[in-house]
Design an enzyme around this catalytic site. Structure first.
Site, PDB file in Angstrom:
ATOM      1  N   GLU A   1      -6.894  -1.648  -6.449  1.00 35.31           N
ATOM      2  CA  GLU A   1      -6.172  -0.585  -7.293  1.00 35.31           C
ATOM      3  C   GLU A   1      -5.078  -1.650  -8.002  1.00 35.31           C
ATOM      4  O   GLU A   1      -4.237  -2.216  -7.487  1.00 35.31           O
ATOM      5  CB  GLU A   1      -5.756   0.341  -6.394  1.00 35.31           C
ATOM      6  CG  GLU A   1      -6.387   1.291  -5.789  1.00 35.31           C
ATOM      7  CD  GLU A   1      -5.668   2.447  -4.749  1.00 35.31           C
ATOM      8  OE1 GLU A   1      -6.288   3.358  -4.411  1.00 35.31           O
ATOM      9  OE2 GLU A   1      -4.775   1.932  -4.067  1.00 35.31           O
TER      10      GLU A   1
ATOM     11  N   SER B   1       0.975  -1.080  -0.060  1.00 30.76           N
ATOM     12  CA  SER B   1       0.050   0.040   0.044  1.00 30.76           C
ATOM     13  C   SER B   1       0.930   1.181  -0.118  1.00 30.76           C
ATOM     14  O   SER B   1       0.412   2.321  -0.238  1.00 30.76           O
ATOM     15  CB  SER B   1      -0.931   0.063   1.232  1.00 30.76           C
ATOM     16  OG  SER B   1      -0.240  -0.006   2.462  1.00 30.76           O
TER      17      SER B   1
ATOM     18  N   HIS C   1      -3.560  -3.772  -5.335  1.00 34.19           N
ATOM     19  CA  HIS C   1      -3.806  -3.614  -3.893  1.00 34.19           C
ATOM     20  C   HIS C   1      -5.145  -3.584  -3.439  1.00 34.19           C
ATOM     21  O   HIS C   1      -5.951  -2.812  -3.860  1.00 34.19           O
ATOM     22  CB  HIS C   1      -3.278  -2.058  -4.001  1.00 34.19           C
ATOM     23  CG  HIS C   1      -3.448  -1.293  -2.382  1.00 34.19           C
ATOM     24  ND1 HIS C   1      -3.955  -0.251  -2.106  1.00 34.19           N
ATOM     25  CD2 HIS C   1      -3.341  -1.985  -1.126  1.00 34.19           C
ATOM     26  CE1 HIS C   1      -4.061   0.158  -0.699  1.00 34.19           C
ATOM     27  NE2 HIS C   1      -3.863  -0.883  -0.301  1.00 34.19           N
TER      28      HIS C   1
ATOM     29  N   ASN D   1      -5.299   5.910  -0.584  1.00 34.52           N
ATOM     30  CA  ASN D   1      -4.433   6.225   0.891  1.00 34.52           C
ATOM     31  C   ASN D   1      -4.135   7.803   0.611  1.00 34.52           C
ATOM     32  O   ASN D   1      -3.801   8.195   1.517  1.00 34.52           O
ATOM     33  CB  ASN D   1      -3.590   5.335   1.060  1.00 34.52           C
ATOM     34  CG  ASN D   1      -3.858   3.902   1.780  1.00 34.52           C
ATOM     35  OD1 ASN D   1      -4.949   4.090   2.406  1.00 34.52           O
ATOM     36  ND2 ASN D   1      -3.112   2.967   1.597  1.00 34.52           N
TER      37      ASN D   1
END
Lengths: 263, 248
Positions: free
Chosen positions: B151, B118, B139, B189
């Site tokens: 992702e 991540s 991800h 994120n």
């Protein structure tokens, strides 16, 4: 800090309200007041599109508005000059018992208070496009705001089945600040080609359960409104973290046709 | 060659990913350095599958079939027959580097190394191998067997073929792929940082308190969870390390 509203009959004999300010907000608050029986004076330059209601009175001048009203909702975020102009005109026109409920997301109530003769009756409101569809409204008090005034505003919203939360008098308040920072960051990511508009929106909805994607939300709010909050936060703090992205500035400039040039 | 998916790391993410792949009909080889970690991982998978049956999201047959598709091992070399390896080891570059180099030596030429990182750069991880075009970010979000998003991160040299193979695989897993570039925090994120950061600022500046901020965000913004509730759920330590990595 929470303020719970209790059912209480309005003490005032005056039954009218005034709404003015940014078009999108006048529209949203107008729609809210279409549930009300009270006379609602809508002071405007361009007539907003609202459901047809007998209790709506459209006016281009304040002189048609009774001097004694329950409250004036002054809903300008985009232009400081217009906001101050509105507030001074309302102050000069309305009786000193009439409340002034002014959007305080781009200006603090304290800053607005400086322009008032009777600052006991001003209350700050977290008026920001798209938020009124939900169940809670943020309020804040100025240095002279009276408890009774605050209570009356709580009751007004209670009648519309809205909760209120009293927050400190700061630019952006709580939800507009968090939301606009998210949207601003999303426009930075777009500008840097981290992903497509659709990719960012999908990712935020599926990856973190956001109710709407930040770009589509920004479009719905109006990027000019988002920029007004970021500019206010940046001016207020001078911190890099609040710097609006160049793409946000561009989207704000063409807010009415942003979908045409969104990456 | 049989279509085998290797999964490295039997922690929360690794076991969730193994479950998703097995449910999609793939043979899965779940690797961890410790037998006890594999046992725990497998235990979690079984519980999650049972829950799926309980909630009528899965049939008993689907659940059993998936369970049978998952093998576990502490023997790294057994991963050598995988068409795709999804790495979900700890978030440390040195550890991932070692794993990637060993995988690169033993995997067939066309196999893909995907990483669930991540916060680390896909380009930098790819660069430790001789197959930079077949290294990609994949991800998943926690809990991996529930969250729909994956992702897909393209490193500097990741090929279009790799991207399209991993995109198809993600869809076979019943997930929604979103393509992101190899920048810190990728999409979620990164864009979500202000949700926590601003909430903390607002608290620190005394604009409102924890309970009220959560209430406002849910009832005024329509979010399912407030920022403080969510930080509690994710783990404040995890949140801090993600913030640091995006910052750096």
């Amino acid at each position: 800090m929470g303020m719970t509203t209790k059912k209480r009959k309005s003490q005032s004999s005056a039954k009218s309200f005034l709404i003015c300010g940014d078009e999108e907000l006048v529209q949203e608050y107008g729609a809210l007041f279409s549930q009300s029986e009270a006379d609602v004076y809508i002071w405007h330059n361009r007539k907003p599109q609202l459901p047809k209601r007998k209790n709506f009175i459209y006016t281009r001048t304040l002189s048609r508005v009774p001097k004694k009203i329950i409250a004036a909702f002054e809903l300008s975020n985009l232009s400081y000059e217009r906001k101050i102009g509105n507030i001074i005109k309302i102050e000069n026109h309305c009786a000193k018992e009439s409340l002034i409920i002014s959007s305080s997301v781009t200006q603090t109530v304290t800053a607005l208070t400086a322009h008032l003769q009777y600052p006991h009756r001003i209350i700050g409101l977290g008026a920001f496009p798209s938020l009124l569809q939900n169940d809670l409204v943020e309020l804040c008090r100025g240095p002279f705001t009276q408890n009774d005034a605050l209570k009356t505003v709580g009751d007004i919203f209670f009648d519309f089945k809205k909760e209120v939360s009293l927050v400190d008098d700061r630019v952006g308040m709580v939800m507009p600040r968090i939301l606009c920072c998210l949207i601003n960051e999303a426009t930075f990511a777009l500008q840097e080609e981290v992903a497509s508009t659709e990719g960012i929106d999908t990712a935020m909805k599926l990856g973190t359960n956001y109710p709407q994607g930040p770009v589509e939300w920004g479009e719905k709010i109006g990027f000019d409104h988002v920029l007004s909050i970021m500019d206010a936060l940046y001016f207020d703090t001078g911190e890099e973290r609040y710097r609006p992205s160049p793409l946000l500035r561009k989207l704000a400039a063409g807010a009415d046709f942003a979908s045409r040039f969104l990456p | 060659m049989a279509n085998i998916i290797g999964v490295i790391g039997a922690g929360t993410m690794g076991s969730g990913i193994a479950q998703v792949a097995a449910l999609a009909g793939y043979r899965v080889l779940l690797y961890d350095i410790e037998r006890s970690a594999l046992d725990r991982g497998l235990d979690v998978i079984c519980k999650n599958l049972d829950k799926g049956v309980e909630k009528q999201k899965l049939t008993k047959e689907q659940s059993e079939k998936a369970r049978q598709k998952i093998e576990t091992t502490v023997d790294f070399i057994l991963l050598k027959n995988s068409t795709t390896v999804i790495e979900a080891a700890v978030e440390r570059f040195d550890i991932k580097k070692g794993l990637f180099q060993r995988l690169d030596e033993m995997l067939p030429h066309e196999s893909i190394i995907a990483t669930n990182t991540s916060s680390l750069s896909i380009t930098a991880l790819g660069a430790v191998t001789k197959r930079t075009d077949r290294v990609v970010g994949m991800h998943f979000f926690n809990p991996a067997h529930i969250m729909k998003l994956v992702e897909i991160i393209k490193g500097k040299e990741t090929s279009h073929t790799t991207i399209s193979r991993i995109t198809s695989l993600t869809k076979e897993f019943g997930k929604t792929p979103v393509l992101a570039s190899d920048t810190p925090g990728f999409i979620v994120n990164r864009v979500a940082r202000p949700f926590y950061g601003e909430a903390l600022r607002i608290l620190g500046e005394g604009v409102s308190d924890i309970a009220e901020i959560d209430r406002i965000v849910k009832k005024s913004g329509g979010f399912k969870m407030g920022p403080f509730e969510l930080m509690d759920l994710i783990g404040i330590d995890v949140n801090l390390s993600v913030s640091k990595s995006v910052y750096e």
